[in-house]
Write an enzyme that holds these catalytic residues in place. Sequence first.
Site, PDB file in Angstrom:
ATOM      1  N   ARG A  86       0.845  -1.190   0.000  1.00 54.96           N
ATOM      2  CA  ARG A  86       0.000   0.000   0.000  1.00 54.96           C
ATOM      3  C   ARG A  86       0.882   1.241   0.000  1.00 54.96           C
ATOM      4  O   ARG A  86       1.721   1.400   0.889  1.00 54.96           O
ATOM      5  CB  ARG A  86      -0.900  -0.011   1.236  1.00 54.96           C
ATOM      6  N   HIS A 130      -2.938  10.868   0.996  1.00 52.60           N
ATOM      7  CA  HIS A 130      -2.444  10.623   2.352  1.00 52.60           C
ATOM      8  C   HIS A 130      -1.886  11.970   2.861  1.00 52.60           C
ATOM      9  O   HIS A 130      -0.685  12.111   3.077  1.00 52.60           O
ATOM     10  CB  HIS A 130      -1.393   9.510   2.340  1.00 52.60           C
ATOM     11  N   GLU A 175      -7.323   8.288   6.457  1.00 55.55           N
ATOM     12  CA  GLU A 175      -7.600   8.939   7.741  1.00 55.55           C
ATOM     13  C   GLU A 175      -8.060  10.394   7.591  1.00 55.55           C
ATOM     14  O   GLU A 175      -7.357  11.315   8.020  1.00 55.55           O
ATOM     15  CB  GLU A 175      -6.365   8.870   8.651  1.00 55.55           C
ATOM     16  N   ASN A 304      -7.415   1.590   9.872  1.00 54.63           N
ATOM     17  CA  ASN A 304      -6.100   1.790  10.489  1.00 54.63           C
ATOM     18  C   ASN A 304      -6.303   1.772  11.990  1.00 54.63           C
ATOM     19  O   ASN A 304      -7.152   2.505  12.514  1.00 54.63           O
ATOM     20  CB  ASN A 304      -5.511   3.156  10.099  1.00 54.63           C
ATOM     21  N   TYR A 306      -4.221   1.536  15.893  1.00 58.01           N
ATOM     22  CA  TYR A 306      -2.994   1.497  16.701  1.00 58.01           C
ATOM     23  C   TYR A 306      -3.250   1.288  18.189  1.00 58.01           C
ATOM     24  O   TYR A 306      -2.536   0.552  18.847  1.00 58.01           O
ATOM     25  CB  TYR A 306      -2.184   2.790  16.509  1.00 58.01           C
ATOM     26  N   GLU A 381      -3.525  -0.283   8.105  1.00 58.80           N
ATOM     27  CA  GLU A 381      -2.338   0.104   8.883  1.00 58.80           C
ATOM     28  C   GLU A 381      -2.458  -0.470  10.281  1.00 58.80           C
ATOM     29  O   GLU A 381      -3.516  -0.390  10.908  1.00 58.80           O
ATOM     30  CB  GLU A 381      -2.214   1.628   9.062  1.00 58.80           C
TER      31      GLU A 381
HETATM   32  C1  FCB Z   1      -1.241   6.954  10.856  1.00 57.99           C
HETATM   33  C2  FCB Z   1      -0.827   7.527   9.524  1.00 57.99           C
HETATM   34  C3  FCB Z   1       0.523   7.031   9.034  1.00 57.99           C
HETATM   35  C4  FCB Z   1       1.512   6.915  10.161  1.00 57.99           C
HETATM   36  C5  FCB Z   1       0.931   6.139  11.308  1.00 57.99           C
HETATM   37  C6  FCB Z   1       1.877   5.943  12.466  1.00 57.99           C
HETATM   38  O1  FCB Z   1      -2.133   7.821  11.478  1.00 57.99           O
HETATM   39  O2  FCB Z   1      -1.795   7.246   8.542  1.00 57.99           O
HETATM   40  O3  FCB Z   1       0.958   7.884   8.019  1.00 57.99           O
HETATM   41  O4  FCB Z   1       1.954   8.161  10.536  1.00 57.99           O
HETATM   42  O5  FCB Z   1      -0.231   6.771  11.782  1.00 57.99           O
END
Ligand code: FCB
Length: 480
Positions: A86, A130, A175, A304, A306, A381
Site C-alpha cells: 500500500r 495521504h 484517515e 487503520n 494502533y 495500517e
Molecule cells: C497513521 C498515519 C501514518 C503513520 C501512522 C503511524 O495515522 O496514517 O501515516 O503516521 O499513523
Amino acid sequence: MTASETRPLTATRSFPPGFLWGAATAAYQIEGAAAEDGRTPSIWDTFSHTPGKVFEGHTGDVAVDHYHRFREDVGIMSELGLNAYRFSVSWSRVQPTGRGPAVQKGLDFYRALVDELLAAGIAPALTLYHWDLPQELEDAGGWPERSTAERFAEYAGILADALGDRVTRWTTLNEPWCSAFLGYGSGVHAPGRTDPVDSLRAAHHLNLGHGLAVQALRSALPADRQIAVSLNLHEVRPLTESAEDRDAARRIDAVGNRIWLGPMLEGAYPEDLLADTAHLTDWSFVRDGDAAAARQQLDLLAINYYTPTVVSHVPEGSEKPQDDGHGNSEHSPWPGADSVAFHRAPGERTAMGWPVDASALYDLLRRVSAAYPDLPLVISENGAAYEDEVAEDGSVHDPERAAYVHAHLEAVHRALADGVDVRGYFLWSLLDNFEWAYGYAKRFGAVRVDYDTLERTPKSSARWYARVARSGELHVPYSD
Ligand code: FCB
C-alpha cells in the site's frame, strides 16, 4: 460464547488463502525528491519548513529517497514474501497546482513503481490522498472549501486513466479524521490551522470529495476494480460505566467515527453529531444531495488501528488530566467535545506513548462488521514505533515490534474465526520514515533506514513477519 473463545491457547492459526500480507507507506513520508520532475510543494512541505512545526525542523525533502530507490524497496518486499503493498500518490507530483493536466514524469514514476511491483507478484494498493494537499489548493482555501472536493475528484480521474489498466485496489482518502481535525482543528498537522468550524467544514468536504472521487474512479476504471477508504476508526472506551462517561464515549464515537461512516456508508450525518456541534455551526455548508453523493458503493472498508481511545466526562471549566492522549490540548481536535477528557490506559506502551491493546482491534472489527455485515474489511495500517537499538554489526533485534504485530494478527484471526470478513493486513510501515510532526524521531519500519547513508536493513521483526506472510500461519503464543 463466541467461536474464538473455545480455541486452544497454543496452536497454529491459519489465515485464509488469498489473504493479503502487505506493508504500507505514504508518499510524503518516504519519497523525498521534493522539487524534482515538476513536483511543487504540498501543505506538508510548507508546514515542515515552518520553524517550530516539526521535531528539530525535519522535512520530507529527502525522506528515505524512495523516489530514486523504489526498485531496491520493491526488492526488499519481494525478499520478505509480501503479496501486497500500500502506497500513496503525491498529488502535487502528478498535478502540481491541483488543477489541470497531469505532469507526465509524475505519472511515469508511479507507473514504473506499479510495474516493478507487478513483476514481483506484489499487488499494488494505491491511496490517492495521504494528507499532502497541493499548497496551491490550500492557498485557495483548502479542505474547508467545497472546490477542493471537486478538484480531488478530477485528480482521481487522472490517476484512474493513467493507472487503471494495472492497479486493481484503490483507496480514496487516508484517515480523513487527521486531515480535518489535526490539520484544521488542533493544528499539529499541516496546514496547521486551529479553527473548529473550519475543521468541520473540512470533514464535510473530505466526505464529499471521497464520494465524488469514487464516482470518478468508477466511471474510468474497469468494472472489477476494488475501491475503499481508509479510516482510523477509534475504539472508544468510557473510563467508567457512569452515564456521563458513556455519553463522552458516544460524543467521541460521533465525531471520530460516525462523522465518516454516516455519510459514506449510510448517506446522512448522525443527528447527535449535529446536535453536539450546533453551538459551533448550523452545518449550512452541507448542500442538499451532498450526503447522498458521499455514499457510494464500496468494495472494502480499510481500517487503520494502533491503540484504543479511553475517555471520561469532565465538567466544563475543570482541569483535564495531565496525561494527554492527543485530545486534551489547548486547541482540541474534537470539535464540540470540550467536556471530554482523554486517558491512556496503564501498562505497556510503544515509543509513541500509545498503549498496546490488541483486544480493542478485535472489538472494533466485531463492531464494524456487525454494523455493516456485507462490507469486507482490511487492516490498512497497524504497527508500532520502538526505540530500536543497532548492534555493532548493523543488525536490529526488535522483538517488541514483532510481539506487537503478533498480538494484533492474533486479534484479526480471532475476528476471522468469529466470521468477520477480513481480507488482509498491511503493516505500518515497510521502512522507517518521516513520522509527521515527530520527524525522523519515531521509527515504525520493519526495515531500518540509516538516515545518513539511506542504507536499508531488515530488522528481526521483518524476518519474523516474512515467515508469517510466506506461510500464512501464526504460531501462538508469540515466541522470539
Ligand atoms: C497513521 C498515519 C501514518 C503513520 C501512522 C503511524 O495515522 O496514517 O501515516 O503516521 O499513523
